[in-house]
Scaffold this active site. Structure first.
Site, short mmCIF file in Angstrom:
data_model
loop_
_atom_site.label_atom_id
_atom_site.label_comp_id
_atom_site.label_asym_id
_atom_site.label_seq_id
_atom_site.Cartn_x
_atom_site.Cartn_y
_atom_site.Cartn_z
N ARG A 154 0.82 -1.24 0.00
CA ARG A 154 0.00 0.00 0.00
C ARG A 154 0.84 1.27 0.00
NH1 ARG A 154 -3.08 -3.24 3.55
NH2 ARG A 154 -4.78 -4.18 2.38
N LYS A 188 5.00 11.41 -11.27
CA LYS A 188 4.11 10.63 -12.15
C LYS A 188 4.74 9.26 -12.35
CE LYS A 188 1.77 14.07 -15.01
NZ LYS A 188 1.59 14.57 -16.39
N GLU A 211 13.69 17.91 -24.15
CA GLU A 211 12.90 18.30 -22.96
C GLU A 211 13.52 19.54 -22.29
OE1 GLU A 211 10.02 16.95 -22.32
OE2 GLU A 211 10.05 14.93 -23.18
N LYS A 213 10.67 22.66 -13.65
CA LYS A 213 9.66 21.61 -13.41
C LYS A 213 9.23 21.60 -11.95
CE LYS A 213 7.96 17.08 -14.24
NZ LYS A 213 8.00 15.83 -14.97
N GLU A 266 -1.85 18.29 -12.10
CA GLU A 266 -2.14 18.78 -13.46
C GLU A 266 -3.55 19.34 -13.61
OE1 GLU A 266 -0.04 16.53 -16.49
OE2 GLU A 266 -1.56 17.12 -17.95
N ARG A 291 0.62 22.59 -14.91
CA ARG A 291 1.45 21.41 -15.22
C ARG A 291 1.23 20.95 -16.66
NH1 ARG A 291 3.23 16.28 -11.38
NH2 ARG A 291 4.53 15.32 -12.98
N ASN A 345 3.33 19.69 -21.38
CA ASN A 345 3.01 18.84 -22.53
C ASN A 345 3.23 19.57 -23.86
OD1 ASN A 345 2.24 16.74 -20.80
ND2 ASN A 345 0.21 17.66 -20.54
N HIS A 405 3.67 17.62 -27.03
CA HIS A 405 3.32 16.23 -26.76
C HIS A 405 2.06 15.76 -27.50
CE1 HIS A 405 6.46 16.61 -23.83
NE2 HIS A 405 6.32 15.37 -23.44
N HIS A 419 3.01 12.58 -29.30
CA HIS A 419 2.44 11.26 -29.01
C HIS A 419 1.81 10.64 -30.25
CE1 HIS A 419 2.23 11.74 -24.37
NE2 HIS A 419 3.25 10.99 -24.73
N HIS A 442 11.15 9.23 -27.97
CA HIS A 442 10.18 10.17 -27.39
C HIS A 442 10.65 11.63 -27.53
CE1 HIS A 442 7.20 11.80 -24.66
NE2 HIS A 442 8.16 12.34 -23.93
P1 NAD Z 1 14.77 4.37 -21.09
O1 NAD Z 1 14.53 4.30 -19.66
O2 NAD Z 1 14.24 3.27 -21.95
O3 NAD Z 1 16.35 4.50 -21.36
C1 NAD Z 1 16.82 4.59 -22.70
C2 NAD Z 1 17.92 3.55 -22.96
O4 NAD Z 1 19.13 3.99 -22.36
C3 NAD Z 1 17.62 2.17 -22.38
O5 NAD Z 1 18.09 1.20 -23.30
C4 NAD Z 1 18.48 2.13 -21.11
O6 NAD Z 1 18.84 0.82 -20.76
C5 NAD Z 1 19.66 2.95 -21.53
N1 NAD Z 1 20.38 3.65 -20.46
C6 NAD Z 1 19.84 4.34 -19.43
N2 NAD Z 1 20.80 4.99 -18.75
C7 NAD Z 1 21.97 4.69 -19.36
C8 NAD Z 1 23.31 5.08 -19.11
N3 NAD Z 1 23.64 5.97 -18.17
N4 NAD Z 1 24.27 4.54 -19.92
C9 NAD Z 1 23.94 3.68 -20.92
N5 NAD Z 1 22.69 3.32 -21.21
C10 NAD Z 1 21.71 3.82 -20.43
O7 NAD Z 1 14.21 5.72 -21.75
P2 NAD Z 1 14.02 7.21 -21.21
O8 NAD Z 1 14.03 8.04 -22.42
O9 NAD Z 1 14.93 7.54 -20.09
O10 NAD Z 1 12.55 7.17 -20.60
C11 NAD Z 1 11.42 6.96 -21.39
C12 NAD Z 1 10.24 6.66 -20.50
O11 NAD Z 1 10.02 7.76 -19.63
C13 NAD Z 1 8.93 6.42 -21.22
O12 NAD Z 1 8.33 5.23 -20.74
C14 NAD Z 1 8.07 7.62 -20.87
O13 NAD Z 1 6.70 7.31 -20.81
C15 NAD Z 1 8.62 7.98 -19.51
N6 NAD Z 1 8.41 9.37 -19.11
C16 NAD Z 1 7.85 9.60 -17.90
C17 NAD Z 1 7.66 10.90 -17.46
C18 NAD Z 1 7.10 11.16 -16.10
O14 NAD Z 1 6.83 12.32 -15.77
N7 NAD Z 1 6.96 10.14 -15.27
C19 NAD Z 1 8.05 11.99 -18.26
C20 NAD Z 1 8.62 11.73 -19.50
C21 NAD Z 1 8.81 10.40 -19.93
N1 GLY Z 2 6.26 15.02 -18.14
C1 GLY Z 2 5.09 15.77 -17.85
C2 GLY Z 2 4.77 15.88 -16.40
O1 GLY Z 2 5.52 15.42 -15.57
O2 GLY Z 2 3.77 16.44 -16.06
#
Ligand code: NAD
Ligand code: GLY
Length: 364
Positions: free
Chosen positions: A121, A143, A185, A227, A237, A241, A245, A248, A252, A266
């Protein structure tokens, strides 16, 4: 060269630490939230280059590590991925007052944060982001989510971390394409609300492209500051917030139309999406064409795509893109929600955009 930024959310407030070599201080930074053992969640790529160091730093600081090492990639953010992770954590002895450490990119952060939110929980977690995207965006703001067959991030919750530790040295092992995609970003924060930051980014194209450490720390820290400011007064949001986007709605749709494949990362989709949002704003007479040109020039200088035609392979058609925009999880009553601009650093949210104008921009 370390900066500390506050996310102010009452008793859920926390600090974002940004700097070079912060991993070396992980034990003292995590100590206030950790018991004798912490549960590190990471993926194979990150584990291969950085897990040994984190484990030994924590061990030297009197904290033992149990690690769950997942397959890299978006597939981990799934019901199966969640089940696998929660099984691994429970089997290795996770308790109600344990600390989970999300050590990876946005995939690991979103999945481990969600697991922390639902396990027993709700237990505490920390973020040690290892991609540029995660350092400037996904690790801050709470998030968390997994994907379902109906779309991305549809099952999730707001669960704030106890601390974020962004060590820019970890980015040295990140593939260049991932680094550049994450930069989109950073540019977004300037483009949506901070013209001075945008101008500074323009002045630092050479240093940032070369990954110059001081410029990188400053860009990451300032992004987290923007942020953190927005999240601190609109965690859920309900208002500002949504400005995060920017790019986006188009982005998307482009990701969905290219099946979330590596044709388009992305951040690359966000770069094209921002350019389209600026073009749409100009077409509607809201923003000067010069602002679009300025944004596109900067993104191109940072090796980012800005046109749909920059995506390799067959061009996604406009009907498919419009379909995805109208079915985006952020659409309301069948109306796509857009973040438009009145210029660099002047974004606002609207649903009042004609389909014809969107079509014209998509065709351009
Ligand atoms: P990811 O986590 O898939 O990482 C990208 C690649 O880099 C992966 O293959 C990973 O293994 C590799 N990697 C990571 N760190 C490394 C390092 N230091 N050295 C070598 N390789 C490394 O991708 P991302 O772009 O970091 O994240 C994308 C995700 O984030 C999506 O699922 C998206 O929905 C999410 N996201 C969430 C929010 C939020 O507010 N929570 C905001 C934006 C994106
Ligand atoms: N990445 C958008 C948010 O965190 O609201």
């Amino acid at each position: 060269m370390t900066e500390q930024i506050a996310v102010s959310l009452g008793d859920r407030s926390y600090s974002v630490h940004v700097g070079r070599g912060l991993l070396g201080h992980a034990a003292s930074l995590l100590a206030p939230f950790a018991r004798r053992t912490v549960y590190v969640v990471t993926d194979r790529n990150v584990a291969a280059v950085h897990l040994k160091r984190l484990t030994s730093v924590l061990h030297d600081g009197g904290i033992e590590v149990r690690s769950a090492i997942l397959d890299p990639g978006e597939g981990a953010k799934s019901f199966q991925g969640l089940e696998r992770l929660t099984d691994l954590l429970l089997e290795s002895g996770l308790e109600r007052d344990s600390l989970i450490v999300a050590f990876g990119g946005g995939v690991i952060g979103d999945l481990a944060g969600f697991a922390a939110g639902v396990l027993k929980r709700g237990i505490a977690y920390a973020q040690i982001p290892t991609t540029l995207l995660a350092q400037v965006d996904s690790s801050v703001g709470g998030k968390t989510a997994i994907n379902t067959r109906h779309g991305k991030n549809l099952v999730g919750l707001f669960h704030q971390p106890k601390i974020v530790i962004a060590d820019t040295e970890l980015l040295a092992t990140l593939p260049r394409r991932e680094l550049i995609a994450g930069y989109a970003e950073i540019a977004k924060y300037g483009a949506l609300g901070d013209p001075d930051f945008f101008a500074w980014l323009e002045s630092q194209e050479a240093t940032l492209s070369a990954g110059e450490p001081a410029a990188l720390v400053r860009a990451v820290a300032h992004s987290c500051r923007v942020k953190a400011g927005i999240v601190s007064h609109d965690e859920r949001e309900a208002g500002d917030r949504a400005l995060l986007n920017l790019g986006h709605t188009f982005g998307h749709a482009l990701e969905a139309a290219t099946l979330f494949s590596d044709r388009l990362l992305h951040g690359e989709a966000v770069a094209i999406g921002m350019a389209l949002a600026f073009r749409l704003s100009a077409l509607l007479g809201l923003s000067p064409a010069a602002a679009t040109e300025r944004l596109e020039r900067h993104l191109r200088a940072m090796s980012l795509p800005v046109r749909i035609s920059d995506i390799p392979g067959p061009r996604p058609d406009s009907d498919t893109l419009l379909f995805h925009m109208l079915h985006d999880k952020k659409s309301r009553d069948g109306h796509a929600v857009f973040v438009l601009v009145r210029g660099i650093g002047q974004a606002f949210v609207t649903e009042d955009v004609s389909i014809e104008a969107v079509r014209a921009v998509l065709a351009g």
